[in-house]
Motif scaffolding. Structure first.
Motif, short mmCIF file in Angstrom:
data_model
loop_
_atom_site.label_atom_id
_atom_site.label_comp_id
_atom_site.label_asym_id
_atom_site.label_seq_id
_atom_site.Cartn_x
_atom_site.Cartn_y
_atom_site.Cartn_z
N SER A 1 0.83 -1.21 0.00
CA SER A 1 0.00 0.00 0.00
C SER A 1 0.86 1.26 0.00
N THR B 1 -7.01 0.79 -7.33
CA THR B 1 -7.73 -0.38 -6.84
C THR B 1 -6.80 -1.31 -6.06
N ALA C 1 -6.04 0.22 -2.66
CA ALA C 1 -7.16 0.09 -1.72
C ALA C 1 -7.27 -1.34 -1.19
#
Length: 276
Positions: A61, A96, A99
């Motif tokens: 992330s 995407t 997330a």
């Protein structure tokens, strides 16, 4: 059949681009180090695996969000090694993936127990804070210090909810700061063109390389004082040799040698039983 092969090829290509976009070397290094720390602290194999996956999700992330946040700067700098900036990946696909990595990191972290889980999520938040704000400021080493210092604490909290010795936490944190100074060395020119003004960018290549090398030697000295013996003496000698090479290295070479020295330092911490 041909359609299926083509679809598999597209998936494989996209996966490869996502790997390139996650900053694979630091992501892999931190994940492997974390698994070693979990194991050294006496966690079960299952707990080590969960911890490794939690750290991997958090690092993914951070790496992916970095490329999303820096997209325009990377385009200006002509970063063809960045799949998003070069057009290989779309912002939607990378967003995407980012997330999903964030969502995965939450239950994986909390599966380590709430003290270790919350601390890991705070370490991930520190990485995001660096991407969003702190890399532009003179306090840019701070999130690295916090996140790396947290790793051995997370490992021991997951095992028996006790903190490791203070010298272990300090050693890990200083390795993190060394990693920060070394990690940005290859990008100093592009950072200057795009307005990134963290502490290493302000100090320049030579002083930043010297600080990174000095920090890994300092860690080796700290470990030797805490755990005197042949193993830690060998670790100090290794750090001194690699630090001396770092002073004359260029670009990516400096990062590699500093990371090797930092890995040697933390290997000695683990080998000396610092987390037991």
């Amino acid at each position: 059949m041909l359609t299926g092969v083509a679809s598999a090829g597209v998936v494989a290509r996209r996966a490869g681009l996502l790997v390139r976009a996650c900053h694979p070397a630091p992501t892999a290094a931190v994940t492997v180090l974390s698994v070693a720390l979990f194991s050294s602290a006496g966690n079960t194999a299952a707990r080590c695996a969960i911890g490794g996956l939690a750290v991997l999700a958090g690092q993914l992330s951070i790496g992916w969000s970095n490329d999303l946040i820096d997209r325009e700067r990377d385009v200006v700098a002509g970063r063809t090694d960045k799949p998003l900036a070069s057009g290989g990946l779309s912002a939607a696909a990378l967003g995407t993936a980012t997330a999903l990595a964030v969502l995965a990191s939450i239950p994986l972290s909390l599966a380590l127990g709430w003290p270790a889980g919350v601390l890991h999520l705070a370490a991930v938040a520190a990485g995001w804070a660096y991407n969003l704000w702190l890399k532009f400021r003179a306090v840019s080493p701070l999130p690295y210090l916090v996140a790396f210092a947290a790793l051995p604490v997370i490992a021991t909290l997951s095992r028996h909810r006790q903190w490791p010795a203070a010298w272990v936490v300090a050693a890990a944190g200083l390795v993190g700061v060394a990693a920060h100074f070394a990690n940005v060395l290859p990008d100093l020119d592009s950072d200057a063109r795009t307005g990134v003004r963290g502490l290493p960018q302000r100090l320049g290549f030579r002083r930043s390389a010297l600080i990174a090398a000095a920090l890994v030697v300092l860690v080796a000295v700290l470990v030797l004082l805490a755990r005197p013996g042949p193993l830690t003496a060998a670790g100090l000698l290794t750090a001194l040799v690699l630090a001396a090479i770092t002073r004359r290295a260029q670009g990516n070479q400096a990062f590699v040698f500093v990371m090797l020295a930092g890995a040697a330092d933390l290997a000695v911490v683990i080998g000396s039983g610092g987390l037991r």
